[in-house]
Design an enzyme around this catalytic site. Structure first.
Site, PDB file in Angstrom:
ATOM      1  CE  LYS A 115       3.400  40.463 -48.242  1.00  0.00           C
ATOM      2  NZ  LYS A 115       2.395  40.150 -47.332  1.00  0.00           N
ATOM      3  CE  LYS A 227      -4.769  44.526 -47.919  1.00  0.00           C
ATOM      4  NZ  LYS A 227      -4.908  43.262 -47.243  1.00  0.00           N
ATOM      5  CE  LYS A 230      -3.098  47.556 -38.678  1.00  0.00           C
ATOM      6  NZ  LYS A 230      -3.026  46.179 -38.263  1.00  0.00           N
TER       7      LYS A 230
HETATM    8  P1  TYM Z   1      -5.078  42.678 -40.453  1.00  0.00           P
HETATM    9  O1  TYM Z   1      -4.324  43.001 -39.218  1.00  0.00           O
HETATM   10  O2  TYM Z   1      -4.434  42.962 -41.770  1.00  0.00           O
HETATM   11  O3  TYM Z   1      -6.473  43.438 -40.456  1.00  0.00           O
HETATM   12  C1  TYM Z   1      -7.395  43.350 -39.368  1.00  0.00           C
HETATM   13  C2  TYM Z   1      -8.809  43.353 -39.918  1.00  0.00           C
HETATM   14  O4  TYM Z   1      -9.033  44.526 -40.716  1.00  0.00           O
HETATM   15  C3  TYM Z   1      -9.554  44.170 -41.996  1.00  0.00           C
HETATM   16  N1  TYM Z   1      -9.016  45.114 -43.001  1.00  0.00           N
HETATM   17  C4  TYM Z   1      -9.767  45.839 -43.854  1.00  0.00           C
HETATM   18  N2  TYM Z   1     -11.094  45.917 -44.037  1.00  0.00           N
HETATM   19  C5  TYM Z   1     -11.540  46.783 -44.961  1.00  0.00           C
HETATM   20  N3  TYM Z   1     -10.751  47.580 -45.719  1.00  0.00           N
HETATM   21  C6  TYM Z   1      -9.406  47.545 -45.576  1.00  0.00           C
HETATM   22  N4  TYM Z   1      -8.630  48.345 -46.293  1.00  0.00           N
HETATM   23  C7  TYM Z   1      -8.856  46.636 -44.608  1.00  0.00           C
HETATM   24  N5  TYM Z   1      -7.600  46.348 -44.201  1.00  0.00           N
HETATM   25  C8  TYM Z   1      -7.721  45.416 -43.229  1.00  0.00           C
HETATM   26  C9  TYM Z   1      -9.053  42.755 -42.239  1.00  0.00           C
HETATM   27  O5  TYM Z   1      -9.878  42.052 -43.140  1.00  0.00           O
HETATM   28  C10 TYM Z   1      -9.091  42.151 -40.846  1.00  0.00           C
HETATM   29  O6  TYM Z   1     -10.368  41.606 -40.558  1.00  0.00           O
HETATM   30  N6  TYM Z   1      -4.524  37.738 -40.972  1.00  0.00           N
HETATM   31  C11 TYM Z   1      -5.267  38.758 -40.271  1.00  0.00           C
HETATM   32  C12 TYM Z   1      -5.191  38.656 -38.753  1.00  0.00           C
HETATM   33  C13 TYM Z   1      -5.581  37.345 -38.187  1.00  0.00           C
HETATM   34  C14 TYM Z   1      -6.887  36.820 -38.053  1.00  0.00           C
HETATM   35  C15 TYM Z   1      -6.740  35.556 -37.411  1.00  0.00           C
HETATM   36  C16 TYM Z   1      -8.146  37.275 -38.416  1.00  0.00           C
HETATM   37  C17 TYM Z   1      -4.722  36.445 -37.645  1.00  0.00           C
HETATM   38  N7  TYM Z   1      -5.419  35.366 -37.170  1.00  0.00           N
HETATM   39  C18 TYM Z   1      -7.843  34.757 -37.135  1.00  0.00           C
HETATM   40  C19 TYM Z   1      -9.254  36.451 -38.132  1.00  0.00           C
HETATM   41  C20 TYM Z   1      -9.082  35.205 -37.503  1.00  0.00           C
HETATM   42  C21 TYM Z   1      -4.722  40.121 -40.683  1.00  0.00           C
HETATM   43  O7  TYM Z   1      -3.610  40.233 -41.104  1.00  0.00           O
HETATM   44  O8  TYM Z   1      -5.572  41.164 -40.419  1.00  0.00           O
END
Ligand code: TYM
Length: 362
Positions: A115, A227, A230
């Site tokens: 970022k 990757k 969204k």
């Molecule tokens: P987020 O919302 O970006 O993504 C949710 C989950 O999807 C996985 N993910 C992927 N896996 C494989 N390939 C991809 N292209 C891909 N994009 C996303 C992410 O690894 C994630 O597991 N910070 C976290 C949310 C969060 C969280 C937590 C997770 C907040 N508090 C506590 C675990 C524990 C996030 O932004 O995920």
């Protein structure tokens, strides 16, 4: 007792990366023998506002994320599902953890540095990077640590990109415990990947008592070296788990691939084709790895391989899409699920908070 916790940002309907990297594992864990295990899954709206969101859109996305979680198979009778902001203890513990967290560690986090780089590239005037970047974004990992620690999670199933955040959560637990006594639980990350996959995140956590399918890192269809995300501006860079046959087909046929003949799994040399192999593998009824599938399709023409992938994805997502369409119109049911989820999550968090408050003298 085991506590499985994970979270997803409500920044749109989950895509294939979210599904293959996280949601599918959440469901698989939940569906196994779980007498001794509590499952807690959060829609992390407080994390979502670390980047600007339109309030009405956020509200709608929260609902859509909830319907999507239920549509993939999260069962509210077995798992606690809730919006993060409905449990204030997450924010309260975040503050307490922030008071023992190191700024140096946070500033070395990969996602923050990315970022920072983006902001410096757009920099117009000297000194504007600092005002562009927000404190909430910098302290994002502290809130994530609080999410996990407030529920005394023992296991956190996530995709590869979240590993560093969970390292940091363990660091937060260590710092707190060092200052106030051994009150917080160290969470383990659940990640499994194919042996031999050409992946630069080489961490494997052996989990021998619960089965989870291999976690795939799914790449963007328009730029297969980054990757699937969204927030990417091109909608055709990602497949949403609610996409129709036509949408899926259009996006996969348009996916960026090379012009070499045949199919092979070589993520560094042929990222586009390799990504399609990973995608096919998610929905393979025989659970073959991308490498194994590459052998099966080695002499197939890329165009007809894309059609195979598109058919497999459509078939694999069909049930999810149908359930989603039913759920999204059932507002009363969705409200009921989150009301019950929040109640249980508040209770779970409160158990930790009363220990934490007393240990810290608050
Ligand atoms: P987020 O919302 O970006 O993504 C949710 C989950 O999807 C996985 N993910 C992927 N896996 C494989 N390939 C991809 N292209 C891909 N994009 C996303 C992410 O690894 C994630 O597991 N910070 C976290 C949310 C969060 C969280 C937590 C997770 C907040 N508090 C506590 C675990 C524990 C996030 O932004 O995920």
């Amino acid at each position: 007792p085991r506590v499985v916790f994970s979270g997803i940002q409500p920044t749109g309907i989950p895509h294939l990366g979210n599904y293959a990297g996280a949601l599918r594992q959440w469901v698989q864990l939940q569906d196994q023998e779980s007498e001794n295990t509590k499952f807690i899954y959060s829609i992390v709206d407080l994390h979502a506002i670390t980047t600007p969101q339109k309030p009405d859109e956020l509200k709608q996305w929260k609902r859509e994320s909830l319907a999507a979680l239920l549509a993939v198979g999260i069962d509210p009778r077995r798992s606690i599902v809730f919006y993060q902001s409905s449990v204030p203890a997450h924010s309260e513990l975040m503050w307490i953890l922030a008071c023992t967290a190191s700024v140096g560690y946070l500033s070395r986090m990969t996602q923050w540095k990315q970022k920072l780089n983006i902001a410096s590239e757009c920099q117009l005037e000297e000194g504007s990077v600092g005002s562009r970047l927000k404190l909430g974004l910098f302290s994002y990992p502290v809130l994530q640590a609080a999410d996990v620690l407030v529920h005394r999670a023992s296991h956190v199933p996530v995709g590869h990109d979240q590993q560093q955040h969970l390292e940091f959560a363990r660091e937060c637990a260590t710092n707190f415990n060092h200052a106030y006594g051994a009150h917080l639980v160290h969470p383990k990350t659940i990640i499994r990947e194919y042996i031999g996959s050409n992946d630069d995140f080489g961490i494997r956590t052996p989990i021998n008592y619960l089965f989870v399918a291999p976690v795939h890192r799914i790449m963007s269809l328009s730029d297969p070296t980054s990757k699937m995300s969204k927030s990417h501006k091109l909608a055709r860079s990602r497949i949403l788990i609610t996409d129709t046959y036509e949408e899926i087909r259009g996006k996969i046929l348009a996916a960026l691939t090379d012009s070499a003949p045949g199919i092979s799994y070589e993520p560094a040399k042929r990222p586009g084709i390799s990504n399609l192999l990973s995608i096919l593998s998610i929905f393979d009824p025989d659970q073959r790895s991308p490498e194994q599938l590459a052998q099966v399709y080695s002499t197939t023409h890329p165009r007809s391989f894309k059609e195979t992938v598109s058919d497999a994805v459509t078939a694999g997502l069909q049930g999810i899409r149908t359930r989603y369409m039913e759920l999204i119109d059932d507002g009363r049911y969705l409200d009921q699920v989150v009301a019950e989820g929040s109640r249980k999550a508040r209770q779970s968090a409160e158990e930790t908070m009363s220990i934490v408050r007393s240990a810290t003298g608050l």
